[in-house]
Motif scaffolding. Structure first.
Motif, PDB file in Angstrom:
ATOM      1  N   ASP A 138      26.475  13.968  10.710  1.00  0.00           N
ATOM      2  CA  ASP A 138      27.730  14.706  10.556  1.00  0.00           C
ATOM      3  C   ASP A 138      27.738  15.908  11.489  1.00  0.00           C
ATOM      4  O   ASP A 138      26.689  16.458  11.841  1.00  0.00           O
ATOM      5  CB  ASP A 138      27.898  15.192   9.109  1.00  0.00           C
ATOM      6  CG  ASP A 138      28.002  14.052   8.119  1.00  0.00           C
ATOM      7  OD1 ASP A 138      28.404  12.947   8.522  1.00  0.00           O
ATOM      8  OD2 ASP A 138      27.682  14.277   6.932  1.00  0.00           O
ATOM      9  N   THR A 187      29.668  19.713  11.867  1.00  0.00           N
ATOM     10  CA  THR A 187      30.524  20.740  11.277  1.00  0.00           C
ATOM     11  C   THR A 187      30.471  21.969  12.175  1.00  0.00           C
ATOM     12  O   THR A 187      29.404  22.555  12.364  1.00  0.00           O
ATOM     13  CB  THR A 187      30.039  21.105   9.860  1.00  0.00           C
ATOM     14  OG1 THR A 187      29.984  19.920   9.052  1.00  0.00           O
ATOM     15  CG2 THR A 187      30.983  22.104   9.223  1.00  0.00           C
ATOM     16  N   GLU A 210      30.756  12.225   9.804  1.00  0.00           N
ATOM     17  CA  GLU A 210      32.003  12.966   9.624  1.00  0.00           C
ATOM     18  C   GLU A 210      32.068  14.141  10.597  1.00  0.00           C
ATOM     19  O   GLU A 210      31.041  14.720  10.957  1.00  0.00           O
ATOM     20  CB  GLU A 210      32.108  13.471   8.182  1.00  0.00           C
ATOM     21  CG  GLU A 210      32.090  12.361   7.142  1.00  0.00           C
ATOM     22  CD  GLU A 210      32.188  12.905   5.728  1.00  0.00           C
ATOM     23  OE1 GLU A 210      32.113  14.149   5.558  1.00  0.00           O
ATOM     24  OE2 GLU A 210      32.342  12.095   4.793  1.00  0.00           O
ATOM     25  N   THR A 254      39.805   8.865  14.930  1.00  0.00           N
ATOM     26  CA  THR A 254      38.896   8.092  14.103  1.00  0.00           C
ATOM     27  C   THR A 254      39.464   6.699  13.936  1.00  0.00           C
ATOM     28  O   THR A 254      40.680   6.522  13.831  1.00  0.00           O
ATOM     29  CB  THR A 254      38.666   8.760  12.736  1.00  0.00           C
ATOM     30  OG1 THR A 254      37.808   7.926  11.934  1.00  0.00           O
ATOM     31  CG2 THR A 254      39.965   8.986  11.991  1.00  0.00           C
ATOM     32  N   GLY A 312      38.359   6.205   9.510  1.00  0.00           N
ATOM     33  CA  GLY A 312      38.170   7.321   8.604  1.00  0.00           C
ATOM     34  C   GLY A 312      39.467   8.040   8.262  1.00  0.00           C
ATOM     35  O   GLY A 312      40.506   7.827   8.889  1.00  0.00           O
ATOM     36  N   THR A 316      35.117   9.753  16.149  1.00  0.00           N
ATOM     37  CA  THR A 316      34.241   9.108  15.187  1.00  0.00           C
ATOM     38  C   THR A 316      34.822   7.737  14.870  1.00  0.00           C
ATOM     39  O   THR A 316      36.046   7.566  14.835  1.00  0.00           O
ATOM     40  CB  THR A 316      34.076   9.949  13.902  1.00  0.00           C
ATOM     41  OG1 THR A 316      33.266   9.220  12.960  1.00  0.00           O
ATOM     42  CG2 THR A 316      35.405  10.278  13.266  1.00  0.00           C
ATOM     43  N   GLY A 340      33.817   7.666  10.372  1.00  0.00           N
ATOM     44  CA  GLY A 340      33.755   8.913   9.623  1.00  0.00           C
ATOM     45  C   GLY A 340      35.104   9.594   9.511  1.00  0.00           C
ATOM     46  O   GLY A 340      36.036   9.307  10.270  1.00  0.00           O
ATOM     47  N   SER A 341      35.218  10.530   8.561  1.00  0.00           N
ATOM     48  CA  SER A 341      36.454  11.296   8.408  1.00  0.00           C
ATOM     49  C   SER A 341      36.538  12.372   9.485  1.00  0.00           C
ATOM     50  O   SER A 341      35.544  12.758  10.091  1.00  0.00           O
ATOM     51  CB  SER A 341      36.515  11.935   7.018  1.00  0.00           C
ATOM     52  OG  SER A 341      35.439  12.841   6.841  1.00  0.00           O
TER      53      SER A 341
END
Length: 286
Positions: free
Chosen positions: A183, A185, A205, A222, A225, A259, A262-263
């Protein structure tokens, strides 16, 4: 002629170096590595507070300080496995001039690198690492270890198989990150104007928090996602594959995120976080 000095450390010990240190190379398995840059360019210092098993070899040669296990070469480092049979564990702290170039490799160990203005290279097979206040270029490669970057203003390159990337108050000129399942962030500081950010992951994500007002051309997508977008100037399109596109502010920066499964979320950084601290007027519900 080059001058080389070598030590073998098998018990807790402290070494101070009166000769200048321009580069640091640390390679350990197990335990912890802590590297701190000193802005005044003072002498380098090594402290090994805990060690178990095989001794560490410390060498100084032509301005380069190396702290390593002999069976952990830098070349091909990421191909090593965290083998439980190894008798390796050390807690190592090193202080070097901030402008020094730093290379850290860890297997099954955690690492913290802070206050470095020279280039930093980090390689990790497993174990999480933290990068704090780095102003030089940063390259981080991990197999399964996660990276947390706090206040990093230098360009960041991140590559991982399954490790996560978390960036807090990122103000660098560029971020290039790719992962298979990790992930990502990112919380970007308002000073990160004109930043070039490119993120790619297969199943991880992606969440990015931008200052308001933001200044970037955005292209995020995405395949399967979910999508969340907090900016009215950006458009969400697509029924299967989803896209978030548009321009924020003058569009001097670039944000590209991809992605597959993934979200994807583009969030707005609250304005009150960017202003000087004062009495809170926010009402909190119970």
């Amino acid at each position: 002629m080059s001058s080389r000095t070598e030590w073998s450390i098998s018990a807790p010990d402290t070494l101070e170096f009166t000769e200048p240190v321009n580069a640091l190379n640390v390679r350990t398995a197990g335990g912890t590595v802590n590297v701190v840059g000193t802005p005044d360019g003072g002498p380098a210092r090594l402290e090994v507070s805990e060690i178990d098993g095989e001794p560490l070899t410390v060498t100084y040669e032509d301005g380069t300080l190396t702290v390593a296990y002999d069976d952990l070469p830098w070349k091909g480092f990421l191909k090593f496995l965290d083998r439980k049979g190894w008798r390796h564990r050390a807690v190592v702290s090193v202080t070097v001039p901030a402008a020094a170039r730093v290379e850290v490799g860890v297997v099954g160990a955690s690492a913290v690198v802070s206050g470095i203005s020279g280039r930093t290279d980090l390689r990790g097979v497993s174990g999480d690492s933290t990068l704090v206040g780095l102003s030089g270029a940063v390259r981080a490669e991990t197999v399964s270890g996660s990276i947390e970057a706090q206040g990093v203003t230098g360009d960041l390159r991140f590559h991982s198989v399954s490790g996560d990337l978390t960036m807090i108050d990122g103000g660098g000129g560029g971020v290039r990150a790719d992962s298979v399942s990790g992930d990502m962030t990112l919380d970007l500081d308002p000073v990160a104007k004109g930043a070039d950010i490119q993120l790619t992951t297969v199943s991880g994500e992606i969440a990015i928090r931008l200052a308001d007002p933001a200044d970037a051309r955005v292209e995020a997508n995405t395949t399967t996602g979910s999508v969340a977008n907090a900016f009215d100037d950006l458009r969400v399109s697509g029924w299967g594959p989803r896209q978030i596109t548009g321009t924020l502010g003058a569009g001097t920066g670039k944000l590209k995120a991809t992605t597959v499964s993934g979200s994807l979320a583009l969030l707005r950084r609250p304005a009150f976080e960017d202003s000087p601290a004062g009495p809170s007027t926010e009402k909190k519900g119970l």
